[in-house]
Design an enzyme around this catalytic site. Structure first.
Site: not given
Length: 490
Positions: A37, A41, A203, A469
């Site tokens: 599972l 990715c 590549g 900031h």
């Protein structure tokens, strides 16, 4: 035979998210996964590679700790420890996916699913539109699945009313290359037990530049061979040029416009040798290892798709981009297997769209123009929308804002001030057409630019938004104002 409203083939970020959404909508759901599972990715792509990249980034930062007023002595790389950390993170996240399946009462079948017949008598009698034979297996550590069909066990048959194909992709191979451990895809590279002294990466796309950056930071001598005229060729040209310049400063050799002569590749105990054709000349290269990263091929075969009315065109499954439905009214496809932007977050979004289409809801399929793309090299790249050239080619008159990280206080605090943000806007109405970033942690705030595109905001609207900031995100506001020649910090 167990009957399900929705059966999903593939448990990656497209498949398991689709399963969760289906369960939320009250559908009896099954997910079939032949390995683990989380899919590519979690196990072979996003998570393990980014874990290695983080270790490489930290190692490089520690080597220059003197610039922060910190003396670090005896610094060394424990690559075994790096790999152990990667495996631990992957295991933790995999357990999280397993928990989500149980929490949502999703039946998970460990094995390979084979579509049997979408119109057969057995399916009709069961009141469903198709059946799948799941060849059961048991997951064995990192060795994948022991397929039951190879051990004589019978397959389990399940039925579906609607099927979602989320079978993903695999590294694309170059014909004619020798089969040798020193000639690797990104899958094999993840299992390296040490850092090579030198490597040629064929590549210069997303995967190639990430591995180049990582291995360079770990101490390898890296050469990139890219057939196009620039690395990351799908990014804005200014981003490509800046990355090439910064890679050159790090002694990463980039050879563009270079064609690999596959028949010349030889691998042995001494390393790898190869020849490339560049500018009409043939050059010979040698390295300890070679990594091939020339894209990914969709997994469209081996599970019986041909037994449905779905069509494969140019190597991917053709779908209606609004609903993810194939030519078969009860078969949907999502993620890498349909081509396009082969990204985990796109697959997840497509999975939700497919389930909601099945349930008759209004779908929100991803619009390629508003999908953020990220590259986790050092420096990071992030982009959304049109490049400047694409915007011009579309017939628009554009205005461009550009702002350097060297003028951002937080970037100087981090000690990472290389790079810039570039905004491409429509000169007529100020609409944000594209945002392109190269610099520290840009993948963490590209979401603001994606939201601007989704809401069709103008550069002035985003520029006038108050950015806190000191943060790196201030650069977005300055670049947006820069498109209107109103930047305040430069």
């Amino acid at each position: 035979m167990e009957l399900y409203d929705i059966v999903i083939l593939g448990g990656g970020p497209g498949g398991y998210i689709a399963a969760i959404r289906a369960a939320q909508l009250g559908k009896r759901t099954a997910l079939v996964e032949k390995e683990k599972l989380g899919g590519t990715c979690l196990h072979k792509g996003c998570i393990p590679s980014k874990t290695l990249l983080r270790s490489a980034e930290l190692f490089e930062t520690m080597k220059r700790s003197g610039s922060f007023g910190i003396r670090a002595e005896g610094l060394s790389l424990d690559f075994g420890g790096v790999q152990s950390r990667k495996d631990s993170i992957v295991e933790q996240l995999e357990k999280g996916v397993q928990f989500l399946m149980k929490k949502n009462a999703i039946d998970v079948y460990s094995g390979t699913g084979h579509i049997v017949d979408g119109t057969g008598r057995e399916a009709a009698e069961a009141g469903c539109n198709g059946v799948i034979n799941v060849t059961r297996g048991t997951i064995q550590g990192n060795d994948g699945v022991d397929i039951a069909g190879d051990t004589g066990e019978e397959a389990i048959r399940i039925g579906y009313r609607d099927l979602i194909v989320a079978t993903g992709s695999r590294p694309r191979r170059i014909a004619g290359l020798p089969s040798h451990e020193r000639v690797m895809s990104s899958d094999e590279a993840l299992a390296m037990t040490d850092v090579p002294a030198s490597i040629v990466i064929v590549g210069g796309g997303v995967i190639g530049v990430e591995w180049a950056s990582m291995l360079s930071d770990f101490g390898a001598q890296v050469t990139i061979v890219e057939a196009a005229e620039r690395i990351v060729p799908t990014e804005d040209a200014d981003i490509s040029r800046e990355l090439s310049r910064l890679f050159a400063k790090r002694k990463i050799k980039v050879l563009t416009g270079a064609k690999l002569l596959a028949e010349s590749v030889a691998a042995g105990e001494a390393g790898v040798t190869l020849e490339i054709e560049r500018g009409g000349k043939v050059d010979r290269l040698a390295a300890e290892r070679m990594l091939v990263s020339v894209g990914r091929a969709a997994n469209v075969e081996g599970f019986g798709l041909e037994r449905t009315a779905a069509k494969v065109e140019r190597g991917v499954i053709a779908v209606d981009p609004a609903s993810m439905r194939t030519a078969d009214p009860h078969v949907y496809a999502i993620g890498d297997v349909i081509g396009g932007l082969q990204l985990a977050h796109v697959a997840s979004h497509e999975g939700v769209a497919a389930v909601e289409a099945i349930c008759g809801l209004e779908t929100h399929a991803p619009d390629p123009a508003s999908v953020p793309k990220c590259v986790y090299s050092r420096p990071e790249l992030a982009s959304v929308g049109l490049t400047e050239q694409a915007a011009v080619d579309s017939g628009r008159e554009v205005k461009v804002g550009k702002f350097s990280f060297k003028a951002i206080g937080k970037a100087l605090v981090f000690g990472e001030s290389d790079g810039f943000v570039k905004v491409v806007a429509d000169a007529a109405n100020g609409a944000v057409l594209g945002v392109h970033m190269i610099g520290p942690h840009v993948t963490d705030f590209i979401g603001e630019a994606a939201l601007a595109q989704l809401l069709e905001a103008t550069s002035m609207q985003v520029g006038r938004m108050i950015h806190p900031h000191p943060t790196l995100s201030e650069i977005i506001g300055e670049a947006m104002l820069g498109a209107d020649k109103l930047a305040l910090g430069m």
